[in-house]
Design an enzyme around this catalytic site. Structure first.
Site, short mmCIF file in Angstrom:
data_model
loop_
_atom_site.label_atom_id
_atom_site.label_comp_id
_atom_site.label_asym_id
_atom_site.label_seq_id
_atom_site.Cartn_x
_atom_site.Cartn_y
_atom_site.Cartn_z
N SER A 58 0.84 -1.20 0.00
CA SER A 58 0.00 0.00 0.00
C SER A 58 0.88 1.25 0.00
O SER A 58 1.63 1.47 -0.94
CB SER A 58 -0.96 -0.04 1.19
OG SER A 58 -1.97 0.93 1.07
N ASP A 96 -9.60 -4.36 -5.52
CA ASP A 96 -8.99 -3.20 -4.86
C ASP A 96 -9.21 -1.94 -5.70
O ASP A 96 -8.99 -1.95 -6.92
CB ASP A 96 -7.49 -3.47 -4.70
CG ASP A 96 -6.76 -2.39 -3.92
OD1 ASP A 96 -7.41 -1.46 -3.40
OD2 ASP A 96 -5.52 -2.48 -3.82
#
Length: 318
Positions: A171, A261
């Site tokens: 991330s 995502d």
């Protein structure tokens, strides 16, 4: 007399963080802090310890180191992974439960030495401080390869193979990986970007067209780096004015995305841009079908997570 005082909220990014006008910060999603296991993790046998090293006489950086369980007569040295955790630049740490569990599993399977960098978090420490902390930590690790290395970390000197120095992160940590690789100056064998947090001022692909500027990911960047913009090359490496990806300072790259995502399309766009940039390295894509952001960290026991751990281990050992 009621002594309770209700503090005024300055910024609230649910479900992640709440910042009050008096400067205090409430991290709503951060996982609990857990200790290292210098004698070995009960499940994996992986050893871990916390260290701190000086960058200047007035500053130091903390990290958690991991070493796999090894046979008594270990003869060959191991790849080194400098790892940058996720959390939107504002939550989690090197000693957070989720990060610690994830790296215990990865180290056990991949047989690598890991340095998990405890960079400083926003909003108390606004970007680019986290990038600078990670750059300093990467250079500190790389400095162990010098023949005259003194006052260094024994695990790195005894077990680390500096010909196989990797950087990796999830991330926001994946974002940091890119920004370390594009700086150059450190010899990096490979880079791993998992669900990297890239963004921009205009939506792409399947991203919602309405409310982009006020989306959670836009606001998260503004919280971490209020003097920047959404097309800053730090967050949008394929945007206008970004440095050429041909200059990436590594020879191999693995980019992992998850099908569900919201950041998936940014990861794919990044890979496409790397492949057409003139960069002379090899970039591979791993996509977890049917999964969402950070699935392997939140649910490491699933088949998809196990498949991903195997992919990561393979990349680190070839």
């Amino acid at each position: 007399m009621d002594s309770t005082v209700t503090k005024e909220v300055a910024t609230e990014l649910l479900p992640i963080i709440r910042v009050y006008k008096d400067g205090t910060v409430e991290r709503l999603m951060a996982s609990p802090i857990v200790p290292p296991f210098p004698e070995g993790d009960p499940q994996t046998g992986v050893l871990s310890k916390d260290i701190s090293f000086s960058i200047t006489p007035d500053s130091s950086i903390s990290s958690r180191l991991y070493l796999p369980k090894l046979p008594d007569q270990q003869s060959h040295k191991l790849p080194i992974l400098v790892y940058f955790h996720g959390g939107g630049f504002c939550i989690e740490s090197a000693s957070s439960f989720l990060v610690h569990r994830y790296l215990n599993i990865l180290v056990s399977q991949a047989k690598v030495v890991v340095v998990s960098v405890d960079y400083r978090l926003a909003p108390e420490h606004l970007l680019p401080i986290a990038y600078d902390d990670c750059w300093d930590a990467l250079n500190w690790v790389a400095s162990h390869s010098a023949r005259d290395a003194t006052d260094k970390e024994p695990w790195l000197l005894e077990y680390g193979d500096f010909e196989r120095l990797f950087i990796g992160g999830d991330s926001s940590g994946g974002n940091i990986v890119h920004n370390m690789a594009i700086r150059g100056g450190v010899r990096i064998s490979g880079a791993i970007l998992v669900d990297p947090y890239f963004w921009g001022s205009k939506p792409i692909g399947s991203e919602p067209k309405e409310g982009h500027e006020e989306s959670l990911l836009s606001r998260l960047w503004k919280l971490a780096y209020p003097s920047s913009g959404l097309d800053d090359p730090l967050i949008n490496p394929v945007g206008p004015g970004a440095p050429s990806l041909a200059g990436l300072g590594c020879s191999r790259m693995l980019v992992c995305v998850a099908e569900k995502d919201i950041l998936r399309d940014r990861g794919i766009a990044y890979i496409d841009a790397v492949r057409t940039s003139g960069w002379e390295g090899d970039v591979d894509l791993f996509e977890a079908e049917g999964e969402n952001h950070g699935h392997h960290i939140f649910y490491p026991e699933t088949d998809k997570a196990k498949e991903m751990f195997q992919r990561l281990a393979s990349f680190l050992n070839h």
